[in-house]
Design a protein around this motif. Sequence first.
Motif, PDB file in Angstrom:
ATOM      1  N   GLU A  37       9.503  73.845  19.673  1.00  0.00           N
ATOM      2  CA  GLU A  37       9.483  72.651  19.129  1.00  0.00           C
ATOM      3  C   GLU A  37      10.758  72.615  17.986  1.00  0.00           C
ATOM      4  O   GLU A  37      11.446  71.620  17.816  1.00  0.00           O
ATOM      5  CB  GLU A  37       8.223  72.237  18.600  1.00  0.00           C
ATOM      6  N   ARG A  43      11.552  69.366  11.693  1.00  0.00           N
ATOM      7  CA  ARG A  43      10.299  68.677  11.889  1.00  0.00           C
ATOM      8  C   ARG A  43       9.331  68.450  10.963  1.00  0.00           C
ATOM      9  O   ARG A  43       8.983  69.372  10.132  1.00  0.00           O
ATOM     10  CB  ARG A  43       9.349  69.073  13.372  1.00  0.00           C
ATOM     11  N   GLU A  47       4.988  65.682  12.960  1.00  0.00           N
ATOM     12  CA  GLU A  47       5.523  65.455  13.984  1.00  0.00           C
ATOM     13  C   GLU A  47       5.172  66.630  15.025  1.00  0.00           C
ATOM     14  O   GLU A  47       5.087  66.583  16.005  1.00  0.00           O
ATOM     15  CB  GLU A  47       7.112  65.522  13.789  1.00  0.00           C
ATOM     16  N   LEU A  48       4.993  67.877  14.231  1.00  0.00           N
ATOM     17  CA  LEU A  48       4.790  68.925  15.014  1.00  0.00           C
ATOM     18  C   LEU A  48       3.468  68.899  15.524  1.00  0.00           C
ATOM     19  O   LEU A  48       3.322  69.002  16.805  1.00  0.00           O
ATOM     20  CB  LEU A  48       4.752  70.186  13.950  1.00  0.00           C
ATOM     21  N   ARG A  50       1.791  66.211  16.294  1.00  0.00           N
ATOM     22  CA  ARG A  50       1.803  65.322  17.581  1.00  0.00           C
ATOM     23  C   ARG A  50       2.403  65.983  18.873  1.00  0.00           C
ATOM     24  O   ARG A  50       2.342  65.907  20.050  1.00  0.00           O
ATOM     25  CB  ARG A  50       2.440  63.954  17.447  1.00  0.00           C
ATOM     26  N   GLY A  51       3.697  66.825  18.632  1.00  0.00           N
ATOM     27  CA  GLY A  51       4.331  67.308  19.529  1.00  0.00           C
ATOM     28  C   GLY A  51       3.514  68.521  20.287  1.00  0.00           C
ATOM     29  O   GLY A  51       4.119  68.943  21.265  1.00  0.00           O
ATOM     30  N   LEU A  52       2.577  69.143  19.707  1.00  0.00           N
ATOM     31  CA  LEU A  52       1.633  70.181  20.093  1.00  0.00           C
ATOM     32  C   LEU A  52       0.306  69.679  20.268  1.00  0.00           C
ATOM     33  O   LEU A  52      -0.490  70.036  19.717  1.00  0.00           O
ATOM     34  CB  LEU A  52       1.810  70.996  19.150  1.00  0.00           C
ATOM     35  N   ALA A 123       4.062  66.676  27.141  1.00  0.00           N
ATOM     36  CA  ALA A 123       5.108  67.521  26.547  1.00  0.00           C
ATOM     37  C   ALA A 123       5.850  68.589  27.215  1.00  0.00           C
ATOM     38  O   ALA A 123       6.316  69.394  26.901  1.00  0.00           O
ATOM     39  CB  ALA A 123       4.715  68.291  25.233  1.00  0.00           C
ATOM     40  N   GLY A 125       8.323  68.698  29.549  1.00  0.00           N
ATOM     41  CA  GLY A 125       9.614  68.945  29.054  1.00  0.00           C
ATOM     42  C   GLY A 125      10.519  69.482  30.469  1.00  0.00           C
ATOM     43  O   GLY A 125       9.615  69.949  31.013  1.00  0.00           O
TER      44      GLY A 125
END
Lengths: 125, 125
Positions: A37, A43, A47-48, A50-52, A123, A125
Amino acid sequence: MTDTAPSAEPRSGPYICGIDAAMDVVSGKWKSLILWELDAGTRRFGELRRGLPGVSEKMLIQHLRELEYDGLVHREVYREVPPRVEYSLTELGRELNAALEPLAEWGRRRIDRIGAERVELPATG
Amino acid sequence: MTDTAPSAEPRSGPYICGIDAAMDVVSGKWKSLILWELDAGTRRFGELRRGLPGVSEKMLIQHLRELEYDGLVHREVYREVPPRVEYSLTELGRELNAALEPLAEWGRRRIDRIGAERVELPATG
DNA sequence: CGGAATCCACGCCGATACTG
DNA sequence: CAGTATCGGCGTGGATTCCG
């Protein structure tokens, strides 16, 4: 400090070879994902998070601290209201991520080979 | 099978990306080291045991089984007296090892950077 | 020699609640 | 927003014992 003692312990025990020196640093359920990330850019904590999807605050902060202790991640605190903390990769962290790339490619081909037990994730990707 | 259930479970859950698909396979205290040992050539159980100072029979066999289940290691049994079992890498295992090499190099440089807490070990290589 | 089975300790990690 | 504190499950890994 009674539980899961995260910080300030001189890990890096007697390593057998380079592999376990590296594995020691990336072992942990979310560490490699955090690195991944952060490789995309700086970040904030939220944010981290929500990204994980699925990570708990505790594990996120714990892994972040260990990564910071190991010199892979830089933590920048801005004393504002509301508070803001930004995480980014250090040069060492970027080097590690680069070293991780062949492994990631291997993993992608392996997923393909096994043939899609995987479900669709946000996520992915 | 009551404890530490080692074998025959369809792991490979929903992976977020290639990294955790690969990490899933090499996570385990001795797995990457086993791969590393096997990369040098076919090994018998006892040879692996001696080559990995500190490993217990239980963990060695458990990790070996998981590696076999994941298609990285081949197990060949010779029905003799005394019994002989030989472990070797599959093609997939060799590919993984190749993908692990940059990480190993990173680790070696990291050890150097931290500056030698490491002690001398038999299998240091 | 190459395991299998059992017991047990520790640490990883999750859930929840609270703070500055 | 960005953590900290605490509890507890459960999986991982170690030690020991027994078997073909």
